[in-house]
Scaffold this motif. Structure first.
Motif, PDB file in Angstrom:
ATOM      1  N   ALA A   1       0.421  -1.338  -0.349  1.00 54.52           N
ATOM      2  CA  ALA A   1       0.196  -0.180  -0.408  1.00 54.52           C
ATOM      3  C   ALA A   1       0.855   1.356   0.400  1.00 54.52           C
ATOM      4  CB  ALA A   1      -1.040  -0.340   1.374  1.00 54.52           C
ATOM      5  N   LEU A   2       2.060   1.595   0.506  1.00 53.71           N
ATOM      6  CA  LEU A   2       3.036   2.512   0.682  1.00 53.71           C
ATOM      7  C   LEU A   2       3.193   2.772  -0.439  1.00 53.71           C
ATOM      8  CD1 LEU A   2       4.192   2.349   4.486  1.00 53.71           C
ATOM      9  CD2 LEU A   2       2.885   4.226   3.781  1.00 53.71           C
ATOM     10  N   GLU A   3       3.580   1.394  -1.003  1.00 54.75           N
ATOM     11  CA  GLU A   3       4.615   1.249  -2.658  1.00 54.75           C
ATOM     12  C   GLU A   3       3.564   2.319  -3.354  1.00 54.75           C
ATOM     13  OE1 GLU A   3       5.846  -1.951  -3.045  1.00 54.75           O
ATOM     14  OE2 GLU A   3       8.008  -2.617  -1.844  1.00 54.75           O
ATOM     15  N   ARG A   4       2.477   2.229  -3.134  1.00 52.29           N
ATOM     16  CA  ARG A   4       1.127   2.114  -4.692  1.00 52.29           C
ATOM     17  C   ARG A   4       1.496   3.518  -4.277  1.00 52.29           C
ATOM     18  NH1 ARG A   4      -1.302  -2.359  -2.629  1.00 52.29           N
ATOM     19  NH2 ARG A   4      -2.468  -1.360  -1.742  1.00 52.29           N
ATOM     20  N   GLN A   5       1.338   4.445  -2.522  1.00 53.74           N
ATOM     21  CA  GLN A   5       1.519   5.540  -2.375  1.00 53.74           C
ATOM     22  C   GLN A   5       2.221   6.704  -3.082  1.00 53.74           C
ATOM     23  OE1 GLN A   5       0.863   6.900   1.198  1.00 53.74           O
ATOM     24  NE2 GLN A   5      -1.056   7.263   1.375  1.00 53.74           N
ATOM     25  N   ALA A   6       3.715   5.690  -2.534  1.00 49.56           N
ATOM     26  CA  ALA A   6       4.015   6.261  -3.368  1.00 49.56           C
ATOM     27  C   ALA A   6       4.826   6.796  -4.652  1.00 49.56           C
ATOM     28  CB  ALA A   6       5.544   6.132  -2.663  1.00 49.56           C
ATOM     29  N   THR A   7       3.717   5.823  -5.638  1.00 42.38           N
ATOM     30  CA  THR A   7       3.187   5.722  -7.260  1.00 42.38           C
ATOM     31  C   THR A   7       2.610   6.955  -7.908  1.00 42.38           C
ATOM     32  OG1 THR A   7       4.249   3.492  -7.191  1.00 42.38           O
ATOM     33  CG2 THR A   7       3.265   4.333  -9.398  1.00 42.38           C
TER      34      THR A   7
ATOM     35  N   GLU B   1       1.572   9.318  -5.033  1.00 48.52           N
ATOM     36  CA  GLU B   1       2.374  10.792  -5.144  1.00 48.52           C
ATOM     37  C   GLU B   1       4.202  11.258  -6.391  1.00 48.52           C
ATOM     38  OE1 GLU B   1       2.368  13.768  -2.878  1.00 48.52           O
ATOM     39  OE2 GLU B   1       1.951  12.944  -1.960  1.00 48.52           O
ATOM     40  N   GLU B   2       4.291  10.400  -6.938  1.00 48.32           N
ATOM     41  CA  GLU B   2       4.650  10.867  -7.993  1.00 48.32           C
ATOM     42  C   GLU B   2       4.118  11.503  -9.432  1.00 48.32           C
ATOM     43  OE1 GLU B   2       8.801  11.513  -9.316  1.00 48.32           O
ATOM     44  OE2 GLU B   2       8.223  11.125  -7.066  1.00 48.32           O
ATOM     45  N   ASN B   3       2.980  10.387  -9.311  1.00 47.81           N
ATOM     46  CA  ASN B   3       2.511  11.283 -10.189  1.00 47.81           C
ATOM     47  C   ASN B   3       1.660  12.508 -10.212  1.00 47.81           C
ATOM     48  OD1 ASN B   3       3.095   8.439 -11.772  1.00 47.81           O
ATOM     49  ND2 ASN B   3       0.961   7.016 -10.868  1.00 47.81           N
TER      50      ASN B   3
ATOM     51  N   VAL C   1       2.245  17.077 -15.450  1.00 47.33           N
ATOM     52  CA  VAL C   1       1.238  17.722 -15.617  1.00 47.33           C
ATOM     53  C   VAL C   1       0.106  16.709 -16.244  1.00 47.33           C
ATOM     54  CG1 VAL C   1       2.023  19.276 -17.734  1.00 47.33           C
ATOM     55  CG2 VAL C   1       3.557  19.546 -16.806  1.00 47.33           C
ATOM     56  N   ARG C   2       0.176  16.058 -16.950  1.00 44.52           N
ATOM     57  CA  ARG C   2      -0.839  15.298 -17.158  1.00 44.52           C
ATOM     58  C   ARG C   2      -2.219  14.766 -16.170  1.00 44.52           C
ATOM     59  NH1 ARG C   2      -0.519   9.441 -19.252  1.00 44.52           N
ATOM     60  NH2 ARG C   2      -3.026   8.586 -19.890  1.00 44.52           N
TER      61      ARG C   2
ATOM     62  N   GLY D   1      -7.050  19.462 -11.761  1.00 44.40           N
ATOM     63  CA  GLY D   1      -6.985  20.362 -11.266  1.00 44.40           C
ATOM     64  C   GLY D   1      -6.454  20.638 -10.178  1.00 44.40           C
ATOM     65  N   THR D   2      -5.403  19.844 -10.149  1.00 43.75           N
ATOM     66  CA  THR D   2      -4.629  20.353  -8.491  1.00 43.75           C
ATOM     67  C   THR D   2      -3.659  19.375  -8.230  1.00 43.75           C
ATOM     68  OG1 THR D   2      -4.914  20.707  -6.226  1.00 43.75           O
ATOM     69  CG2 THR D   2      -6.236  19.300  -6.890  1.00 43.75           C
ATOM     70  N   LEU D   3      -2.151  19.755  -7.320  1.00 45.74           N
ATOM     71  CA  LEU D   3      -1.322  18.528  -7.008  1.00 45.74           C
ATOM     72  C   LEU D   3      -1.656  18.262  -6.374  1.00 45.74           C
ATOM     73  CD1 LEU D   3       1.642  20.501  -8.893  1.00 45.74           C
ATOM     74  CD2 LEU D   3       0.255  18.612  -9.904  1.00 45.74           C
ATOM     75  N   LYS D   4      -2.242  18.619  -4.837  1.00 48.53           N
ATOM     76  CA  LYS D   4      -2.489  19.103  -3.922  1.00 48.53           C
ATOM     77  C   LYS D   4      -3.862  18.365  -3.142  1.00 48.53           C
ATOM     78  CE  LYS D   4      -0.228  22.962  -2.960  1.00 48.53           C
ATOM     79  NZ  LYS D   4      -0.355  24.337  -2.051  1.00 48.53           N
ATOM     80  N   LYS D   5      -4.092  16.799  -4.116  1.00 46.37           N
ATOM     81  CA  LYS D   5      -5.654  16.444  -3.586  1.00 46.37           C
ATOM     82  C   LYS D   5      -4.787  15.275  -1.967  1.00 46.37           C
ATOM     83  CE  LYS D   5      -9.136  13.079  -5.571  1.00 46.37           C
ATOM     84  NZ  LYS D   5      -9.622  12.662  -6.576  1.00 46.37           N
TER      85      LYS D   5
END
Length: 460
Positions: free
Chosen positions: A173-179, A181-183, A187-188, A194-198
């Motif tokens: 779960a932490l690995e998925r969350q890290a991925t 977070e990187e995504n 820009v996509r 519409g945000t980078l802070k969801k």
């Protein structure tokens, strides 16, 4: 002794046989062909490689015996011999010895054996959802004990696997969350959301329920291996595993009677719409939210005393698709609705029908009741409306399923028959209902002796 090669018997002319019985020929694409049945009789020592079958058959259509039929026979033999070769390799046989493995001595790694077991099941009547879950179970097994030969797996190995489940679940779960977070930095992602802070929800870690499911799955696999003489004992059935890794009971979180009454009064204050109707149906019938969101107009029969709803479908796990009821035959049932709720539903159906006519659409019996539009309301969309409502009326943190449990517990507390409540809830048996809600069934044992003796004296 070398491995025997599977061979076809003499082809059986199906057309000639049907002609002698006065039956028409089988349908085929090319009327010039002749239908033959090919049969391979499996030697006893290889039957476990074909799920215990004594023979394999196939119907083919050939233009002539000399070339076409001969080629199809060879192709059938080659296919089945290749399947046998793969099965023997999985069971621990190699081309170097080609000897039959001893009973209970299959050296195939547990992970590979389960992979083949899932593959076999995926070609049968098992649903894609079940296969998806089994592959998730296999992921945990492969990570811990997948390399151990199936004949050498012990109950202690299985215990070690199950104890690792929460740790592995949290790690993945932490690995998925890290991925994710990187995504979010791309820009996509920003253009799409519409945000980078969801913000993210807290991760969910698998616990007792997942451990119990994996144990149950391993027992099924071991039973399969036992029937095929690949293992000597089903080690997953060890008693200490049953005691330690029990399936947890569903959370029972009903309203008390006064809270249920207050909740109903708040619902009645809502303007008439799909959401008010959905809440009344959940509170009044005890149906599941996924069943409520799948009700069509044609599923409701109105009369002077109220209405009856036939529950025959439910919203799928994806929260968007309505399918025939997936849980059990007991889930397909009819539930009564009181006169007030039936009246509200009827008025809402009329309002929605007029809205559709205004849009140039024709209302029909397939029109969804608990949706503001012509398409199904997704469970997540409905859940947002639910959370907004309960927060506004002082019931923060209450789950939608609390209404279902309230229906069951208050009806039982009021003396309703356990069998009746079980049927209305869609449970497979009243024993399951009693097991869940035993604490809410009135104790009728107090004073039973006095009532019994009074009955006897009155009978004289």
């Amino acid at each position: 002794m070398g491995k025997k090669k599977l061979r076809c018997d003499k082809p059986y002319d199906l057309d000639e046989a049907r002609k002698q019985k006065g039956l028409p020929r089988r349908r085929r694409n090319d009327s010039r062909t002749t239908a033959y049945q090919l049969t391979i009789r499996i030697p006893e020592e290889y039957r476990t490689c074909f799920d215990g079958k004594k023979k394999l058959t196939k119907v083919v259509f050939a233009l002539n015996k000399r070339e076409d039929l001969k080629d199809q026979i060879e192709a059938f033999e080659d296919t089945k011999n290749a399947e046998l070769e793969r099965a023997l390799e999985l069971r621990g046989c190699t081309r170097s010895d080609d000897e039959k493995t001893k009973s209970g001595k299959c050296m195939s790694p547990l992970g590979s054996y389960i992979e083949r077991y899932i593959e076999i099941r995926s070609n049968g009547s098992v649903t894609n959802a079940v296969i998806k879950h089994e592959r998730l179970f296999l992921k945990y097994i492969n990570e811990t004990i997948g390399e151990i030969p199936i004949c050498k797996v012990t109950a202690e190995d299985i215990e070690r696997c199950l104890l690792k489940v929460p740790e592995l679940s949290e790690k993945w779960a932490l690995e998925r969350q890290a991925t994710w977070e990187e995504n979010r930095k791309t820009v996509r992602w920003a253009k799409k959301h519409g945000t980078l802070k969801k913000p993210y929800k807290p991760i969910k870690v698998a616990g007792p329920d997942m451990q119990s499911k994996i144990l149950k799955f391993l027992r099924e696999v071991m039973n399969y291996a036992l029937e095929k003489d690949d293992v000597l004992k089903n080690v997953a059935k060890a008693k200490f595993l049953t005691r330690v890794f029990k399936k947890s009971k569903p959370l029972i979180d009903p309203f008390m009677a006064d809270d249920a009454g207050r909740f109903l009064s708040e619902v009645e204050k809502l303007p008439l719409g799909y959401f008010k109707v959905s809440l009344l149906l959940l509170l009044n019938t005890g149906m599941r939210p996924e069943e409520m969101l799948a009700i069509h107009v044609g599923d409701i029969a109105f009369d002077d005393s109220g209405a009856v709803i036939n529950i025959v479908s439910a919203l799928d796990r994806d929260g968007k698709t309505i399918k025939g009821y997936p849980k059990s035959d007991a889930g397909r049932r009819s539930v009564p609705v009181d006169a007030f709720t039936a009246g509200e539903v009827k008025v809402w159906i009329d309002i929605k029908s007029n809205q559709m006519k205004a849009m140039g659409l024709k209302p029909s019996m397939s029109m969804l009741v608990c949706s503001p539009d012509i398409v199904p309301r997704t469970y997540q969309s409905w859940l947002r409306d639910w959370k907004s409502f309960i927060n506004s009326v002082g019931f923060e943190g209450i789950r939608p399923y609390a209404l279902r449990h309230t229906f069951a517990t208050l009806n039982l507390a009021n003396g309703e028959n356990i069998k009746t409540v079980s049927v209305l809830m869609g449970h497979a048996s009243s024993a399951y209902t009693l097991d869940l809600y035993a604490g809410y069934v009135p104790n009728t044992g107090i004073g039973i002796g006095s009532r019994y003796m009074s009955f006897l004296r009155a009978a004289v």
